[in-house]
Scaffold this active site. Structure first.
Site: not given
Ligand code: PGA
Length: 254
Positions: A9, A11, A99, A101, A171, A177, A217
């Protein structure tokens, strides 16, 4: 049959040339990795690059492109939006839906996400439905009920036949993140819980075939331990998907 999948992903990162060179690097490195019908790699890129990235992944048998979002309608006067029908026309076959976000910054509700899921399926786009609890939910031990609601309200309007084309990504928001990963025990516990919900609603066979990804992460150093859990079928990778070698090492951990 249950599929193992790693999704990158990206982003809202990378300029055009960076995106193309990352995709090329990933494709080249993956030439030495044994992908198959049950072991796939998906790149979820900014929508601007989907056309180009789809051309690249389209040449690889087990690589695919993925949108990070779609509108809940297929077409119409929705300035600035992209839809399942449009991404399909440039060769995309997957989309993320819900997601964290998008839930947090764009107020996407389970009700809206349920519509997006239906629209994606109407175009033969496979939705990767994201769910996950906030840190506070886990502190208060509400995490199972949060996930239950997200799954029930986002997915349980689907018929069995429709549900067969869904992927779920768990998630935990506190792990996205942040560098803080769920332990493999925490991931396995939640993935098993999600699968138990699907058994109850759709039966053993469909639940057994369902791919449930872990995200938050995930990196080369912890991927293997997470992917060894019996109910973790791969990963949704954010930060580590921006570095070709790290991403491919995560794929190798499958
Ligand atoms: P990350 O993000 O691996 O940077 O924690 C995962 C995601 O948001 O899909």
């Amino acid at each position: 049959m249950r599929k193992k999948i790693v999704v990158g992903n990206w982003k809202m990162n990378l300029l055009k040339t960076q995106a193309e060179s990352l995709a090329n690097e990933v494709v080249n490195l993956l030439r030495h990795v044994d992908l198959s019908e049950t072991k796939k790699v998906i790149l979820s890129t900014p929508s601007l690059y989907l056309n180009k990235i789809s051309e690249l992944t389209g040449k690889e048998k087990f690589m695919f492109s993925c949108s990070q979002n779609i509108h809940h309608e297929n077409s119409g006067a929705y300035t600035g939006e992209i839809s399942a029908e449009r991404i399909k026309s440039v060769g995309v076959s997957y989309t993320l839906v819900g997601h964290s976000e998008r839930r947090a910054y764009f107020d996407e509700t389970n009700e809206l996400l349920a519509k997006k899921i239906t629209t994606a399926l109407s175009q033969n786009i496979v939705p990767i439905y994201c769910c996950g609890e906030q840190l506070e939910d886990r502190r208060l031990e509400n995490h199972f009920s949060v996930i239950l609601t997200q799954i029930e309200e986002g997915l349980f309007h689907l018929s069995s036949d429709e549900f067969k084309n869904i992927i779920i990504a768990y998630e935990p928001v506190w792990a996205i993140g942040t560098g803080e990963t769920a332990t493999s025990d925490q991931a396995q516990e939640m993935h098993a819980f999600i699968r138990s919900l699907i058994i109850e609603k759709y039966g053993n066979d469909i639940a057994d075939d369902l791919t449930i990804l872990y995200g938050g992460s995930c990196k080369p150093s912890n991927a293997e331990e997470l992917f060894t859990c019996p109910d973790v079928d791969g990963g949704l990778i954010g930060g580590a998907s921006l570095i070709a070698e790290d991403f491919v090492n995560i794929v190798k951990a499958l």
